[in-house]
Enzyme design. Structure first.
Site, PDB file in Angstrom:
ATOM      1  N   ARG A 176      -6.478   4.786  11.283  1.00 16.73           N
ATOM      2  CA  ARG A 176      -6.168   3.476  11.831  1.00 16.73           C
ATOM      3  C   ARG A 176      -7.318   2.912  12.666  1.00 16.73           C
ATOM      4  NH1 ARG A 176      -1.299   1.257  11.259  1.00 16.73           N
ATOM      5  NH2 ARG A 176       0.356   2.743  10.946  1.00 16.73           N
ATOM      6  N   LYS A 201       0.816  -1.222   0.000  1.00 16.96           N
ATOM      7  CA  LYS A 201       0.000   0.000   0.000  1.00 16.96           C
ATOM      8  C   LYS A 201       0.849   1.272   0.000  1.00 16.96           C
ATOM      9  CE  LYS A 201      -1.159   0.464   4.934  1.00 16.96           C
ATOM     10  NZ  LYS A 201      -0.373  -0.660   5.474  1.00 16.96           N
TER      11      LYS A 201
END
Ligand SMILES: [Zn+2]
Length: 225
Positions: free
Chosen positions: A96, A20
């Site tokens: 997150r 990513k």
């Protein structure tokens, strides 16, 4: 041309070694927007002693403490208002948590959420096959094998498996990833924002899928069929 003044606000989600970071960097270069990650933001503020939060960030980082989520949120919100972000940015490593995703919705107008999908089995295979030498040369027993699985072809030093790449460590990183990210994925999916990308292909194919989706979306926004 666009109603949306910042057409390239995008985030990239994905498990460890899904690539990513690499994909976020490639997309950022493609659209001439900054690649933003919380790690880079925190390091930049830590070294910028003129920043009002510099000492606080340095204290957390130098003492190996987790930077509190409210502070991270504040610094991300500040960063994405930067002049270089006027057309958008490509971000990985944030949000997150579900709370951070909700915070981001209040601070930004995200256009794309890409999830690079790689199964746990493939992640474990990618990580557990890695071997390194003391000089940092990296091999993979399946994907880029050295001639002898215990010797570095480049420098002749012995190869070993880093602790991070051992199956038990990989599994616990994956557990953390799922605990943190699954709810974020569901959040964006329920809002119809999630674009799922098959991350088990070659790096160029993954990149092509992401850019293809963005270009298709931009074409439809300008009415170019
Ligand atoms: Zn070596």
């Amino acid at each position: 041309m666009f109603k949306n003044e910042k057409p390239f606000e995008l985030i990239v989600l994905g498990p460890p070694v899904s690539g990513k970071g690499t994909q976020t960097e490639l997309v950022a270069k493609t659209f001439s927007i900054p690649h933003i990650s919380t790690g880079v933001i925190l390091h930049a503020i830590k070294s910028d002693t003129s920043h009002p939060m510099s000492a606080e960030v340095r204290d957390y980082m130098d003492n190996g403490k987790l930077v509190p989520t409210e502070l991270v949120n504040k610094l991300v919100a500040e960063r994405i208002k930067g002049e270089d972000c006027k057309f958008g940015y490509a971000m990985d490593g944030f949000p997150r948590t579900l709370e951070q995703a909700q915070f981001l919705d209040s601070a930004a107008d995200i256009d794309y959420v890409f999830l690079i999908k790689v199964t746990d089995e493939i992640i474990i295979e990618r990580m557990s096959g890695r071997r390194v030498c003391k000089n940092g040369h990296t091999w993979h027993l399946k994907y880029s094998p050295p001639k002898n699985p215990t010797i570095c072809d480049t420098c002749g030093e012995p190869l070993f498996q880093r602790d991070d790449d051992k199956p038990e460590t990989v599994q616990s990183r994956l557990d953390i990833y799922h605990r943190e990210t699954d709810s974020i994925v569901e959040y964006y999916r329920s809002k119809g924002m999630l674009k799922e990308i098959d991350g088990e292909q070659h790096i160029e194919e993954v990149y092509y899928q992401i850019v293809r989706q963005m270009v298709d979306d931009l074409r439809s926004k300008v009415g170019w069929k």
